[in-house]
Design an enzyme around this catalytic site. Structure first.
Site, PDB file in Angstrom:
ATOM      1  CB  CYS A   1      -2.153  -1.160   9.664  1.00  0.00           C
ATOM      2  SG  CYS A   1      -2.850  -0.540   8.138  1.00  0.00           S
TER       3      CYS A   1
ATOM      4  CB  CYS B   1      -0.959   0.010   1.189  1.00  0.00           C
ATOM      5  SG  CYS B   1      -0.113  -0.034   2.764  1.00  0.00           S
TER       6      CYS B   1
END
Lengths: 147, 177
Positions: free
Chosen positions: A106, A37
């Site tokens: 994350c 990402c």
């Protein structure tokens, strides 16, 4: 996608944003990225002589979940020994922040950042110990550096 | 999406796809599939046209962005895009991206429009250069999964650049306001 309240809270009031001197021997810096990402995360710890983390700072460029994960990580790190810090798992971050499956990476990033900050601190310490054990004369060191 | 975006728009699958031609194809197909043309047709046909139109729009969006364009070529070659399996970026690249983001935050904070523009132009040039390197590499891979996998770090770099451009667009908007 809806963020959980805790993510929003950390996103709006991130804890411990900032920078520690990366050249300080007591500071370990972890710099990690998520190629999937494009998020980048820097997490730094300051460790005292007893191996306790006295300060932690982060800077993250990425989505809300990445910011919240690193913010939470710095909160958790303060006051922990390196050994305790090493046991922090991404799943704990997922649980605390209620991260949805698409945002698990994350928390993985935050765990990687912690591990890499600890590894950086340890390698700095090891390098210093090695230098301390085998004092290198200034001129020899200069000759090596010049090679 | 069931089909890769190149097939949907009837284009040859290549990284340096002719975007102008792709846009023309998108426009032609969108016009042909427009709901107005399907008034009075059976419901099944109308639904199919609508689904196709959605697919055509998605394909055009995917081709316009170098990241999704690269991903489409990787997927067509059987390279699975698993975020955990992606190669890690080099420390030098991460350091650079961190510094660029910090620089962006700084010019944003100072409301330095000229500095912002300079930074944006530098990064656009860099993206163009990276794309120019990727195009022959994709062509040379000829859809071979192993050779395509070797391009993952460069595709990762494109994603870091895209993250930068997202922040850049937000800064641009803020300074224009």
């Amino acid at each position: 996608m809806a963020y959980s309240d805790k993510v929003v809270e950390h996103y709006e009031n991130p804890r411990n944003v900032g920078t520690l001197d990366k050249n300080d021997p007591a500071v370990g810096t972890g710099l990690v990225g998520a190629p999937a990402c494009g998020d980048v995360m820097r997490l730094q710890i300051k460790v005292d002589d007893g191996g306790v983390i006295t300060d932690a700072k982060f800077k993250t460029f990425g989505c809300g979940s990445a910011i919240a994960s690193s913010s939470l990580a710095t909160e958790w790190l303060k006051g922990k020994t390196l050994g305790e810090a090493e046991t922090i798992k991404n799943t704990q971050i997922v649980e605390e922040l209620n991260l949805p499956p698409v945002k698990i990476h994350c928390s993985v990033l935050a765990e990687d950042a912690i591990k890499s900050a600890i590894a950086d601190f340890r390698s700095k310490q090891a390098a210093r110990r090695a230098l301390g054990a085998e004092p290198v004369a200034a001129d020899t060191a200069a000759a090596h550096a010049g090679k | 999406m069931t089909h890769d975006p190149f097939t949907v728009l009837g284009l040859e699958p290549r990284f340096d796809v002719d975007l102008a031609a792709a846009e023309v194809r998108h426009r032609e197909l969108s016009r042909a599939l427009h709901p107005d043309r399907y008034q009075g047709k059976p419901a099944a046909e109308r639904r199919m046209a609508l689904e196709r139109a959605i697919e055509v729009n998605a394909a055009w969006r995917a081709l316009r962005d170098p990241v999704t364009r690269a991903e489409a070529l990787l997927a067509a070659g059987g390279v699975e895009l698993d975020e955990r399996a992606e190669p890690k970026a080099s420390p030098a690249l991460l350091m650079e991206m961190m510094e660029l983001q910090e620089e962006l935050a700084e010019v944003r904070g100072k409301r330095d429009a000229a500095g912002l523009r300079r930074l944006g132009e530098a990064l656009r040039t860099r993206e163009r250069e990276l794309c120019a390197r990727l195009a022959p590499a994709f062509a040379a891979a000829r859809g071979d999964a192993a050779r395509l996998r070797a391009l993952l770090p460069a595709v990762g770099e494109l994603r870091y650049l895209r993250r930068f451009f997202e922040a850049y667009a937000a800064a641009e908007e803020e300074l224009a306001a």
